[in-house]
Design a protein around this motif. Structure first.
Motif, PDB file in Angstrom:
ATOM      1  N   SER A 118      44.251  44.593  49.375  1.00 14.71           N
ATOM      2  CA  SER A 118      44.590  43.774  48.201  1.00 14.71           C
ATOM      3  C   SER A 118      44.985  42.368  48.633  1.00 14.71           C
ATOM      4  O   SER A 118      44.618  41.373  47.989  1.00 14.71           O
ATOM      5  CB  SER A 118      45.737  44.425  47.418  1.00 14.71           C
ATOM      6  OG  SER A 118      45.345  45.693  46.939  1.00 14.71           O
TER       7      SER A 118
ATOM      8  N   THR B 246      43.968  40.831  51.324  1.00 17.72           N
ATOM      9  CA  THR B 246      42.734  40.149  51.744  1.00 17.72           C
ATOM     10  C   THR B 246      41.971  39.619  50.542  1.00 17.72           C
ATOM     11  O   THR B 246      41.472  38.476  50.550  1.00 17.72           O
ATOM     12  CB  THR B 246      41.845  41.129  52.536  1.00 17.72           C
ATOM     13  OG1 THR B 246      42.584  41.654  53.624  1.00 17.72           O
ATOM     14  CG2 THR B 246      40.621  40.422  53.075  1.00 17.72           C
ATOM     15  N   ASP B 247      41.876  40.437  49.500  1.00 18.62           N
ATOM     16  CA  ASP B 247      41.202  39.978  48.278  1.00 18.62           C
ATOM     17  C   ASP B 247      41.918  38.787  47.660  1.00 18.62           C
ATOM     18  O   ASP B 247      41.284  37.839  47.173  1.00 18.62           O
ATOM     19  CB  ASP B 247      41.140  41.125  47.262  1.00 18.62           C
ATOM     20  CG  ASP B 247      40.036  42.115  47.581  1.00 18.62           C
ATOM     21  OD1 ASP B 247      39.086  41.737  48.278  1.00 18.62           O
ATOM     22  OD2 ASP B 247      40.122  43.271  47.129  1.00 18.62           O
TER      23      ASP B 247
ATOM     24  N   GLY C  50      41.201  35.691  49.605  1.00 19.33           N
ATOM     25  CA  GLY C  50      39.839  35.264  49.291  1.00 19.33           C
ATOM     26  C   GLY C  50      39.780  34.511  47.972  1.00 19.33           C
ATOM     27  O   GLY C  50      39.044  33.516  47.831  1.00 19.33           O
ATOM     28  N   LEU C  51      40.564  34.960  46.996  1.00 16.72           N
ATOM     29  CA  LEU C  51      40.606  34.260  45.707  1.00 16.72           C
ATOM     30  C   LEU C  51      41.233  32.870  45.843  1.00 16.72           C
ATOM     31  O   LEU C  51      40.761  31.889  45.246  1.00 16.72           O
ATOM     32  CB  LEU C  51      41.401  35.084  44.693  1.00 16.72           C
ATOM     33  CG  LEU C  51      40.669  36.260  44.052  1.00 16.72           C
ATOM     34  CD1 LEU C  51      41.624  37.105  43.238  1.00 16.72           C
ATOM     35  CD2 LEU C  51      39.548  35.745  43.158  1.00 16.72           C
TER      36      LEU C  51
ATOM     37  N   TYR D  62      35.952  32.470  54.509  1.00 19.24           N
ATOM     38  CA  TYR D  62      35.704  33.426  53.414  1.00 19.24           C
ATOM     39  C   TYR D  62      34.865  34.617  53.906  1.00 19.24           C
ATOM     40  O   TYR D  62      35.182  35.771  53.629  1.00 19.24           O
ATOM     41  CB  TYR D  62      34.989  32.714  52.266  1.00 19.24           C
ATOM     42  CG  TYR D  62      34.660  33.643  51.115  1.00 19.24           C
ATOM     43  CD1 TYR D  62      35.648  34.091  50.255  1.00 19.24           C
ATOM     44  CD2 TYR D  62      33.351  34.082  50.913  1.00 19.24           C
ATOM     45  CE1 TYR D  62      35.348  34.951  49.206  1.00 19.24           C
ATOM     46  CE2 TYR D  62      33.042  34.944  49.880  1.00 19.24           C
ATOM     47  CZ  TYR D  62      34.041  35.375  49.022  1.00 19.24           C
ATOM     48  OH  TYR D  62      33.747  36.233  47.998  1.00 19.24           O
TER      49      TYR D  62
ATOM     50  N   VAL E 189      35.855  38.649  54.135  1.00 22.43           N
ATOM     51  CA  VAL E 189      35.038  39.731  53.568  1.00 22.43           C
ATOM     52  C   VAL E 189      34.752  40.787  54.627  1.00 22.43           C
ATOM     53  O   VAL E 189      34.824  41.995  54.368  1.00 22.43           O
ATOM     54  CB  VAL E 189      33.723  39.165  52.992  1.00 22.43           C
ATOM     55  CG1 VAL E 189      32.770  40.305  52.635  1.00 22.43           C
ATOM     56  CG2 VAL E 189      34.015  38.310  51.768  1.00 22.43           C
TER      57      VAL E 189
ATOM     58  N   ARG F 139      37.807  42.805  55.206  1.00 23.45           N
ATOM     59  CA  ARG F 139      38.019  43.698  54.048  1.00 23.45           C
ATOM     60  C   ARG F 139      37.097  44.904  54.107  1.00 23.45           C
ATOM     61  O   ARG F 139      37.519  46.027  53.807  1.00 23.45           O
ATOM     62  CB  ARG F 139      37.772  42.911  52.747  1.00 23.45           C
ATOM     63  CG  ARG F 139      37.796  43.765  51.484  1.00 23.45           C
ATOM     64  CD  ARG F 139      39.191  44.300  51.220  1.00 23.45           C
ATOM     65  NE  ARG F 139      39.250  45.136  50.053  1.00 23.45           N
ATOM     66  CZ  ARG F 139      39.027  46.459  50.045  1.00 23.45           C
ATOM     67  NH1 ARG F 139      38.688  47.073  51.169  1.00 23.45           N
ATOM     68  NH2 ARG F 139      39.128  47.146  48.942  1.00 23.45           N
TER      69      ARG F 139
ATOM     70  N   LEU G 163      45.745  45.848  43.541  1.00 21.85           N
ATOM     71  CA  LEU G 163      44.841  44.712  43.393  1.00 21.85           C
ATOM     72  C   LEU G 163      45.145  43.949  42.107  1.00 21.85           C
ATOM     73  O   LEU G 163      45.125  42.711  42.077  1.00 21.85           O
ATOM     74  CB  LEU G 163      43.392  45.216  43.378  1.00 21.85           C
ATOM     75  CG  LEU G 163      42.301  44.176  43.617  1.00 21.85           C
ATOM     76  CD1 LEU G 163      42.507  43.463  44.948  1.00 21.85           C
ATOM     77  CD2 LEU G 163      40.928  44.844  43.571  1.00 21.85           C
TER      78      LEU G 163
ATOM     79  N   TYR H  10      46.159  39.945  41.778  1.00 18.58           N
ATOM     80  CA  TYR H  10      45.464  39.001  40.887  1.00 18.58           C
ATOM     81  C   TYR H  10      46.426  38.416  39.857  1.00 18.58           C
ATOM     82  O   TYR H  10      46.395  37.210  39.565  1.00 18.58           O
ATOM     83  CB  TYR H  10      44.317  39.705  40.174  1.00 18.58           C
ATOM     84  CG  TYR H  10      43.108  39.983  41.045  1.00 18.58           C
ATOM     85  CD1 TYR H  10      43.036  39.517  42.355  1.00 18.58           C
ATOM     86  CD2 TYR H  10      42.034  40.710  40.557  1.00 18.58           C
ATOM     87  CE1 TYR H  10      41.935  39.776  43.147  1.00 18.58           C
ATOM     88  CE2 TYR H  10      40.914  40.977  41.344  1.00 18.58           C
ATOM     89  CZ  TYR H  10      40.882  40.506  42.638  1.00 18.58           C
ATOM     90  OH  TYR H  10      39.793  40.760  43.418  1.00 18.58           O
TER      91      TYR H  10
ATOM     92  N   ARG I   6      38.023  38.939  36.703  1.00 19.81           N
ATOM     93  CA  ARG I   6      38.130  39.907  37.787  1.00 19.81           C
ATOM     94  C   ARG I   6      39.123  41.025  37.447  1.00 19.81           C
ATOM     95  O   ARG I   6      38.944  42.186  37.845  1.00 19.81           O
ATOM     96  CB  ARG I   6      38.585  39.202  39.080  1.00 19.81           C
ATOM     97  CG  ARG I   6      37.578  38.228  39.662  1.00 19.81           C
ATOM     98  CD  ARG I   6      36.376  38.939  40.248  1.00 19.81           C
ATOM     99  NE  ARG I   6      36.705  39.807  41.360  1.00 19.81           N
ATOM    100  CZ  ARG I   6      36.734  39.416  42.626  1.00 19.81           C
ATOM    101  NH1 ARG I   6      36.461  38.150  42.937  1.00 19.81           N
ATOM    102  NH2 ARG I   6      37.020  40.268  43.595  1.00 19.81           N
TER     103      ARG I   6
ATOM    104  N   ARG J 287      38.775  45.734  36.494  1.00 22.66           N
ATOM    105  CA  ARG J 287      39.610  46.619  37.298  1.00 22.66           C
ATOM    106  C   ARG J 287      40.654  47.326  36.444  1.00 22.66           C
ATOM    107  O   ARG J 287      40.991  48.493  36.694  1.00 22.66           O
ATOM    108  CB  ARG J 287      40.278  45.809  38.423  1.00 22.66           C
ATOM    109  CG  ARG J 287      39.293  45.498  39.540  1.00 22.66           C
ATOM    110  CD  ARG J 287      39.733  44.364  40.430  1.00 22.66           C
ATOM    111  NE  ARG J 287      38.760  44.164  41.500  1.00 22.66           N
ATOM    112  CZ  ARG J 287      37.583  43.577  41.360  1.00 22.66           C
ATOM    113  NH1 ARG J 287      37.223  43.122  40.177  1.00 22.66           N
ATOM    114  NH2 ARG J 287      36.757  43.448  42.374  1.00 22.66           N
TER     115      ARG J 287
END
Length: 612
Positions: free
Chosen positions: A30, A32-33, A36-37, A83, A87, A90, A163, A167, A301, A305
């Motif tokens: 989470s 890592t995501d 990335g965002l 980036y 990925v 991840r 996650l 976000y 996003r 989810r």
């Protein structure tokens, strides 16, 4: 909700270390995501959007400082390389996570399956013998498969929650008012759609009921397929099975439809909410374009989810009734434990085993006493016969002697020691038991013999086969001891099956041998071979012959005649034959009139009943 909490708690208690490992991996994924965002912010600036205002500008500055400290230039190539690296990290972490989740799920279900099987083995015999075997098989197969599916949903739910939190945190940093509006809309949608969760649980309960009926129909009809076909009942059997299968299919289709409808309603609701949020942000709040675009991307996003989270929760609710059924069986068995699996107290027969003033009543048939005030004894090395009509209570007395049932009144006593649940398991290690319907594995002769007496040598097996009159036919089998005998001994004749079962019992070197109608389905020749084999054991093993075929009892040291659960006569064959109006004589006359014996009535018996 409570059922889900209980399930989560049980998974955590059983697999604590694996749960923490999975949570750690999911938290890292989470994070890592989320990183990335955050990298999208400098990308927006690098492609020409103005990101220098407000919270978005602050994010861009923070990312620039961090990348600079690790020596990565704030260029398009530099940001894209970071980036791609994120990925890759991840995805590799995802492989580790998937493996850890599979281990958690399988170890939890394996331990639960072992507990359930152990619980079923310990079910009090008085209940198990009156139950439907397919219900236990259903718990061990179909219901545990559903539990496995539910266990796999737990990490998925946790991953989606983590996650979503990541976000939401970024969205709140970018614009707290818009995030608050989105959270309010999501909460309202959950309240409006909460009824679909209840529907999923109700369908789960119905699914358990239907699959149990389907399993019972298949098990019972396949077990008796020969009879089904001989009665020409194959068509009706297929029809009943097909109707049950149709109901199972319809219920599953309805479940999938409910999932799809709930998901569609949620997607429509969130789309409408997102449209309102964008309109509000652009017309009322005058937020910068970069902020609005980033919020839209984040919400886009989050929504799928969140939808997946609700779908996963509904799937879990549908599977939870299966877990409740498994837990209920384990809890019920713990509360009604019949005996320990390993005998706590040793017990041995050196003098005699007695049934003293025993009465037994099945709890499911309170209007009828199975046996009442029965007393009998079997001395060491004696052969005792228990005879009577079908339903007189003979097999109930066998179960009492085996320690499978506890007397309602009276006692079973071995060498002066009362038989209790604490020593019942140890007592059964001293017994060789051969029922009317043999229990044989779809395996070799050797495996079937060793099942009853693990660690036996080949020499001991051949000696047991010789004593049981089974050596000759086993020698003729291709492979001899290594010959496979088929499902339930299907490749053997009925007499061969019984002689193999007798050999297995004798291989245990029992102190008490119980033959419960073991020869009733055999022809004269096979019955005679088994009785001859028993004659060779005379004086070496205490033997109880339970039969309604009276000639079998002729050579017994003592005969007990059972009528409607009570002993009405006892004595030797000659003593009982000499009693005018005696019950044994009456039974023998009835068999002679009906032509029940499958062999010639022996001379003494013919004279006693007046057969010319």
């Amino acid at each position: 909700m409570r059922g889900a909490r209980d399930f989560f708690r049980d998974v955590y208690r059983d697999q604590r270390r694996r749960v923490w490992l999975v949570l750690g991996l999911m938290g890292a994924a989470s994070l890592t995501d989320a990183v990335g965002l955050v990298l999208l912010v400098p990308l927006l600036g690098l492609v020409g959007l103005d990101v220098g205002q407000g919270s978005v500008g602050q994010l861009e500055a923070t990312v620039s400082v961090v990348l600079g400290r690790v020596g990565i230039p704030m260029t398009l190539a530099g940001v894209l390389i970071v980036y791609v690296g994120l990925v890759a990290v991840r995805q590799f972490a995802g492989v580790w996570e998937a493996t850890a989740v599979a281990r958690l799920e399988q170890h939890f279900v394996r331990r639960l399956r072992n507990r359930l099987y152990g619980a079923i083995v310990k079910v009090p015999w008085v209940h198990f013998s009156r139950g439907r075997r397919s219900d236990f098989i259903h718990l061990l197969t179909t219901e545990l498969d559903r539990v496995s599916a539910a266990a796999s949903e737990v990490p998925r739910l946790v991953s989606l929650v983590l996650l979503g939190i990541a976000y939401a945190a970024i969205a709140a940093y970018v614009s707290l008012p818009l995030t608050a509006i989105a959270a309010g809309a999501g909460t309202l949608l959950m309240i409006l759609l909460r009824g679909w969760n209840s529907r999923a649980e109700r369908r789960g309960v119905y699914s358990s009921e239907l699959s149990a009926e389907l399993q019972a129909e298949a098990t019972e009809n396949l077990r008796g397929l020969k009879t089904v076909r001989s009665y020409g009942a194959g068509g009706p059997s297929v029809t009943r099975f097909s109707k049950l299968g149709t109901r199972v299919a319809r219920n599953w289709i309805g479940t999938m439809r409910d999932y799809a409808v709930a998901s569609a309603l949620f997607s429509i609701g969130t789309a409408a909410a997102l449209a309102v949020i964008v309109w509000f942000a652009m017309t009322r709040m005058a937020l910068p374009t970069a902020t609005v675009l980033l919020c839209i991307y984040l919400f886009a996003r989050i929504v799928p989810r969140f939808n997946a989270l609700l779908s996963s929760y509904r799937y879990l609710k549908n599977a939870l009734p299966a877990y409740s059924n498994v837990r209920a069986m384990i809890a019920w068995t713990d509360a009604n434990r019949a005996e320990p699996l390993i005998g706590a107290t040793d017990v041995s027969l050196t003098r005699q085993v007695e049934i003293r003033d025993v009465t037994f009543q099945y709890p499911t048939a309170r209007e009828r006493v199975a046996v009442e005030d029965v007393s009998m004894r079997i001395g060491a090395g004696e052969t005792v016969a228990l005879v009577g009509r079908s339903g007189a209570g003979k097999s109930t007395l066998a179960d009492l002697l085996l320690g499978l049932l506890e007397p309602s009144e009276g006692q079973v006593v071995i060498d002066g020691e009362p038989l209790a649940m604490e020593n019942a398991t140890a007592w059964r290690t001293r017994i060789g038991y051969v029922p009317q319907r043999t229990f044989l594995l779809h395996d070799t002769v050797c495996a079937n013999l060793a099942w009853g007496a693990p660690g036996s040598t080949e020499g001991q097996m051949w000696e047991a086969l010789r004593l049981a009159g089974a050596e000759d036919f086993v020698r003729r089998l291709p492979g001899e001891l290594d010959a496979v005998i088929g499902d339930e001994g299907a490749l053997l004749s009925g007499g061969e099956q019984q002689r193999l079962a007798l050999a297995r019992a004798l291989l245990r070197e029992p102190e008490l041998l119980i033959l419960d109608e073991a020869t009733s389905a055999l022809d004269f020749e096979n019955e005679r071979s088994i009785l001859d084999a028993l004659g060779e054991l005379d004086g070496r093993i205490a033997t109880l012959l339970i039969t309604h075929r009276l000639q079998v009892a002729r050579e017994a040291d003592r005969i007990y005649v059972l009528e409607q659960g009570r002993i009405v006569e006892a004595g030797s064959w000659n003593d009982l034959m000499g009693r005018r109006g005696g019950t044994l004589l009456e039974l023998l006359q009835a068999q002679a009139v009906k032509g029940a014996p499958e062999k010639p009535v022996e001379t003494g018996a013919r004279e006693a009943v007046g057969v010319a």
